[in-house]
Design a protein around this motif. Sequence first.
Motif, mmCIF file in Angstrom:
data_model
loop_
_atom_site.group_PDB
_atom_site.id
_atom_site.type_symbol
_atom_site.label_atom_id
_atom_site.label_comp_id
_atom_site.label_asym_id
_atom_site.label_seq_id
_atom_site.Cartn_x
_atom_site.Cartn_y
_atom_site.Cartn_z
ATOM 1 N N MET A 267 57.348 64.545 52.927
ATOM 2 C CA MET A 267 56.787 64.990 51.661
ATOM 3 C C MET A 267 55.540 65.847 51.877
ATOM 4 N N SER A 268 54.756 65.476 52.877
ATOM 5 C CA SER A 268 53.522 66.219 53.162
ATOM 6 C C SER A 268 53.813 67.642 53.627
ATOM 7 N N SER A 269 54.875 67.794 54.436
ATOM 8 C CA SER A 269 55.192 69.137 54.926
ATOM 9 C C SER A 269 55.701 70.030 53.800
ATOM 10 N N VAL A 270 56.410 69.448 52.836
ATOM 11 C CA VAL A 270 56.887 70.227 51.688
ATOM 12 C C VAL A 270 55.700 70.684 50.845
ATOM 13 N N ARG A 271 54.739 69.786 50.641
ATOM 14 C CA ARG A 271 53.546 70.122 49.878
ATOM 15 C C ARG A 271 52.750 71.228 50.575
#
Length: 143
Positions: A1-5
Motif C-alpha cells: 500500500m505504501s508503494s502505491v501511495r
Amino acid sequence: MSSVRTFFADLFLWTFFAAGLVASTGAGAVLDGTQKNVATAVGGVVSLLAGSRIAKKPRIKAFLSRPGTLWFLFLFNGGTAVAMYFAMGGVKGIIAAAAMGLVSLGAAGGLVAGYRARQDTARHARHARQGAAPQPAPQTPWA
C-alpha cells in the motif's frame, strides 16, 4: 500500500511540475494581455514549488549532488545567463539572466561544499592512519 501511495504522490508532483512548465512557457500561444501574464506567473510558481519538492527525493538529490552534474549545471546555466543577457532585450533579459545566474551560483556553491567535504574526509582518514586524533575544521570563513 505504501508503494502505491508513493507512486501516486510522485505522479502528482511530476504532473504539477510539467503542467506548470507548460503554462509558464505556452501561455502566449493561447492567451493575451493580463491573462497571459497571470498564467505565466502562476505556472512558474507551480513548477518551482513542485520542482523543489521533487528535488528533495533521495534519488534526485543524489543525482543533483554528483560533481559531474554540478559542473554541468554551473557551466551550462552560466553560459545561458550570459547569452540571455545579450540576446534578450530589456528587463526580461536581465531577469532571465539573473535567474539562470542564480542557478549557476547555486551549483558552484555545491561544488565548493563537496570539495570541502572531500578534503575533510581525506584529512580525517590520513590522521586515522597515522594514529593521531583529527583536528576539527576551522569555523571561520577566512581560514
